[in-house]
Structure formats: C-alpha cells, structure tokens
Scaffold this motif. Structure first.
Motif, PDB file in Angstrom:
ATOM      1  N   UNK A 149      44.068  47.020 -24.419  1.00 33.71           N
ATOM      2  CA  UNK A 149      43.918  45.812 -23.609  1.00 33.71           C
ATOM      3  C   UNK A 149      44.431  46.035 -22.184  1.00 33.71           C
ATOM      4  N   UNK A 150      45.565  46.725 -22.061  1.00 36.10           N
ATOM      5  CA  UNK A 150      46.126  47.002 -20.739  1.00 36.10           C
ATOM      6  C   UNK A 150      45.184  47.884 -19.922  1.00 36.10           C
ATOM      7  N   UNK A 151      44.433  48.752 -20.601  1.00 36.28           N
ATOM      8  CA  UNK A 151      43.569  49.712 -19.893  1.00 36.28           C
ATOM      9  C   UNK A 151      42.398  49.044 -19.186  1.00 36.28           C
ATOM     10  N   UNK A 152      42.059  47.801 -19.567  1.00 35.98           N
ATOM     11  CA  UNK A 152      40.981  47.092 -18.885  1.00 35.98           C
ATOM     12  C   UNK A 152      41.525  46.468 -17.599  1.00 35.98           C
ATOM     13  N   UNK A 153      41.024  46.876 -16.443  1.00 35.04           N
ATOM     14  CA  UNK A 153      41.516  46.296 -15.179  1.00 35.04           C
ATOM     15  C   UNK A 153      40.859  44.938 -14.916  1.00 35.04           C
ATOM     16  N   UNK A 154      41.210  43.975 -15.736  1.00 36.08           N
ATOM     17  CA  UNK A 154      40.577  42.650 -15.666  1.00 36.08           C
ATOM     18  C   UNK A 154      41.276  41.786 -14.626  1.00 36.08           C
ATOM     19  N   UNK A 155      41.303  42.284 -13.396  1.00 36.75           N
ATOM     20  CA  UNK A 155      41.976  41.607 -12.291  1.00 36.75           C
ATOM     21  C   UNK A 155      41.078  40.500 -11.761  1.00 36.75           C
ATOM     22  N   UNK A 156      41.320  39.287 -12.229  1.00 38.74           N
ATOM     23  CA  UNK A 156      40.524  38.135 -11.805  1.00 38.74           C
ATOM     24  C   UNK A 156      39.026  38.367 -12.001  1.00 38.74           C
ATOM     25  N   UNK A 157      38.664  39.178 -12.985  1.00 38.42           N
ATOM     26  CA  UNK A 157      37.261  39.510 -13.240  1.00 38.42           C
ATOM     27  C   UNK A 157      37.202  40.467 -14.443  1.00 38.42           C
ATOM     28  N   UNK A 158      35.979  40.762 -14.879  1.00 42.28           N
ATOM     29  CA  UNK A 158      35.719  41.781 -15.913  1.00 42.28           C
ATOM     30  C   UNK A 158      36.324  41.445 -17.274  1.00 42.28           C
ATOM     31  N   UNK A 159      36.570  40.171 -17.537  1.00 45.26           N
ATOM     32  CA  UNK A 159      37.089  39.791 -18.848  1.00 45.26           C
ATOM     33  C   UNK A 159      36.066  40.032 -19.958  1.00 45.26           C
ATOM     34  N   UNK A 160      34.784  40.121 -19.605  1.00 45.22           N
ATOM     35  CA  UNK A 160      33.756  40.362 -20.620  1.00 45.22           C
ATOM     36  C   UNK A 160      34.013  41.664 -21.365  1.00 45.22           C
ATOM     37  N   UNK A 161      34.524  42.678 -20.658  1.00 46.48           N
ATOM     38  CA  UNK A 161      34.816  43.961 -21.300  1.00 46.48           C
ATOM     39  C   UNK A 161      35.946  43.809 -22.317  1.00 46.48           C
TER      40      UNK A 161
END
Length: 405
Positions: free
Chosen positions: A13-25
């Motif tokens: 979960x930490x590896x996803x750079x979901x910085x105010x975006x990309x939550x779909x991944x």
C-alpha cells in the motif's frame, strides 16, 4: 495470516504514490487481495485515475461501516531519510508516506476482514468496507459514496484515521477559502496609474478577521472548543518597482456547530461586497472546501466497546516517565488530551470523511474515529509503530465480533 504477510500488505500500500490521485491503483490491489480470500468488492470509478472501493460481508441489519482513505499528501523527498514510498523498518518504527495517515489503518481493516472471513465468522448483519479517494482534499470520494446511498442504511461508522489509543467522536468542520484581489499593474514611481492589489488584499483581510473575531469570541462548543481562523497562504507582487495587479490569500477556518459554515461565508461575503462598493478594490471569494463539523454520540456502542477492548493494549504500553512527559507536551501543543491509563473520548480540529458521510445527520450519530498512528501525519519521515499496527488488526476483529453479539 503471519506477521510477514501483514507487513507485506502495508508495504504494498505504501508503494503506491497515491498523492492526491491514483487511488484507483490502490483499489485494484485491494480488490485482488480481497478476492483471494473470497470477499467480493466493487471498484467505483471517479474521474481520471481515481476510484472508490466497496466490499461487504454478511447481509441485513445492523450495518457496521468501516472506512479508510487511499490517498496521501505530497512529500518533499529531500527532507526524508528514507524512500517515502518504500516501507522501511527501524526498530519498532515503520517509515513511509501514509504509514500513519492512513494506510496502516486501511491495511489493518482489510486484514481484519480477511481473518474474520477465514475463521468463518457468523454474525447477524452486514460489515461494509468503504475505501475512499480524495479525503485529503475535499473528501470527494466520501461525498460520492454518500450520494450513491452507501450510508443510507448504516447504523454505526468506524473510520480508521490515526488516533492511537484515543477515541475521537467529534471533529471540527473546515473552510478553505481563496480571497482574490484584482488591481492594475503600474510602475512604482507612478502608483496613481495603477491599483495596488496587495494593499487592497491586506485591508480586506483585516476587516474579515475583525468581523469574524467578534463572532468567534461568543461561540464555543463544549467538546470542540472555538473556531480557528488561519491565513495560510498569501501571494502578491513580483518585484520592488512594480505595483501588483493581482494578489491572493488562502484562509483555513476550522468550524464548530455554534458558528455555522454558512454564517462564516455570509459574513466574509458581506465584508467583501461592502469593500468593493466603497473602495477602488475588486475582491472575490472562492470556496475550495466546505466541510461541516461532526458531533457524534458519546454513548455510542462502538465507543463503549473500544474502551473495554483496548484498555489492556494501553496498559501494556508501560510508558516510561520520560515518554509520558513527552506525550503530555505533545498533547498540550495539539490540544488533544493524553492519558497513560485511560481510553479518552475527545473532539479534534482535524476533519475526516465523516463530514461527508454524515452530512445529513451531523450530530448524534454512532460514529468513531479510531486507528493506528500518532501525531506525525503529513510530516517528513512519517512513521507508525509496528506493534500498534499489528495490535489494531486484532483490535478491529474484537470490535467487530463484540458489535454483532
């Protein structure tokens, strides 16, 4: 599930750079993980690379909703001692962006559901898991889920934002407001040919603060305290010899029920309209975020369960005198009480998705914010205690089992 698997899930979960975006991944990963353990879920797309995820176990009433957000705030990599998107373990600390806010809470909830499913847990009712997008900016994901009806039949709501061993049942609302000042650029040697946007902005900000100060002085909530008013951003001008033609400021206001968001907006708008009508200024108000305050039920079943279940976990912390002193100082600065031997129930200034989930029932609902983490959310070198993360997986399972008894 062994400890390595639990840490691997948080690491992913930490590896996803979901910085105010990309939550779909993140949602795609969670759906695959849940499917591997026979838990069905839906990915509900939003604009761009964003989505919410909803999963359910059981059927009928009562409905217990568990919720966490998948986005994180931005990072300044130069200020980090580790890769912010690689979970790094040092002693009992797990470093990474979102480790506290709030991918550890998200992971703990998902793992708790998986372990309950694998244990063939039988219960009367529904557990609904809501993973949201955009909590950090506007709570768009929670707002969408609420409009789609996913909160309509919910009896109790548990949000896994970082609280540590404190129970949060109330939170202030939030207004993010942009005050724009439009003027006319000119050479500084001939100011009469221009219209100084910075000067107008400063004057109107003083008037706004003065008007709100009178209202804030007389309004207070027993749990949440008073309204907080901050000028967080100010921009204007480019060089010393040029009259600025544009300037802006961003206000962040933390609100309470006794001084409603709309009352504050109306007050500011009235100040601006009067200023524009009586000066050469041209001021404009833009509302970028409007989140209402939430005041839950202090006697909610969830709160009572947490106080009973979590007390042994708090006692085993065995804080040293030095640690207690440090935590008490932090509590004074944050305004959130600390106790080494009691599970406190508190209200906080920070908002959560509850403000959108409970927009139709902002007072008295059975809701609680309770999750692993500490006071370093949004900070450089963010971390969560490994022990606390693993404990919360067990705690969530116990809460769910007790809730449905």
């Amino acid at each position: 599930m062994d400890i390595k698997e639990k840490l691997d899930i948080l690491s992913k979960l930490i590896s996803f750079p979901s910085v105010n975006d990309h939550e779909k991944q993140v949602a795609i990963y969670l759906q695959k993980l849940l499917q591997e353990h026979n838990i069905s879920s839906q990915i509900l797309p939003l604009e761009g690379d964003r989505a919410n995820l909803v999963a359910e176990i059981g059927s009928g009433k009562p409905v217990l909703a568990l919720s966490g957000h998948m986005d994180v705030v931005d990072v300044q990599r130069d200020n980090w001692q580790t890769d912010p998107f690689k979970l790094t373990s040092v002693d009992d600390k797990l470093y990474g962006r979102g480790s506290t806010d709030m991918k550890s809470g998200l992971a703990a909830m998902v793992i708790a559901l998986i372990e309950l499913q694998e244990s063939n847990f039988q219960f009367p009712g529904t557990i609904r898991f809501l993973a949201t997008s955009g909590e950090e900016v506007g709570q768009y994901g929670a707002e969408t889920l609420q409009k789609q009806g996913y909160m309509q039949d919910v009896d109790s709501l548990l949000i896994g934002e970082p609280s540590g061993y404190v129970v949060v049942y109330a939170s202030k609302g939030e207004l993010d407001l942009k005050i724009q000042s439009f003027g006319k650029a000119a050479h500084s040697s001939m100011p009469a040919l221009g219209n100084n946007a910075v000067e107008h902005l400063l004057r109107v900000l003083n008037q706004i603060e003065s008007q709100l100060s009178d209202l804030m002085t007389t309004a207070e909530n027993d749990v949440l305290g008073k309204t907080l008013f901050n000028i967080d951003v100010i921009k204007g001008g480019q060089q010393p010899n040029a009259i600025p033609g544009y300037a802006e400021a961003v206000l962040n206001i933390r609100t309470i029920p006794e001084l409603a968001n709309q009352k504050i907006l109306d007050t500011i708008q009235n100040v601006i309209e009067h200023y524009n009508a009586t000066t050469t200024g041209q001021i404009n108000l833009v509302c970028d975020m409007n989140i209402i305050p939430i005041l839950g039920n202090k006697d909610a079943k969830l709160i009572k369960l947490i106080q009973k279940i979590v007390q042994p976990y708090l006692q085993k912390q065995n804080y040293s005198a030095e640690e207690i002193e440090q935590l008490e100082k932090q509590a004074q600065l944050s305004g959130i009480p600390f106790s080494a031997d009691e599970i406190l129930t508190v209200g906080v200034s920070g908002g959560t998705d509850a403000s959108k989930f409970l927009i139709d029932q902002p007072q008295g609902f059975n809701y609680v914010v309770f999750g692993p983490g500490n006071g370093n959310a949004h900070q450089d070198n963010e971390f969560v205690s490994q022990t606390m993360y693993l404990d919360f997986i067990d705690i969530y399972q116990q809460i769910i089992k007790e809730y449905f008894k």
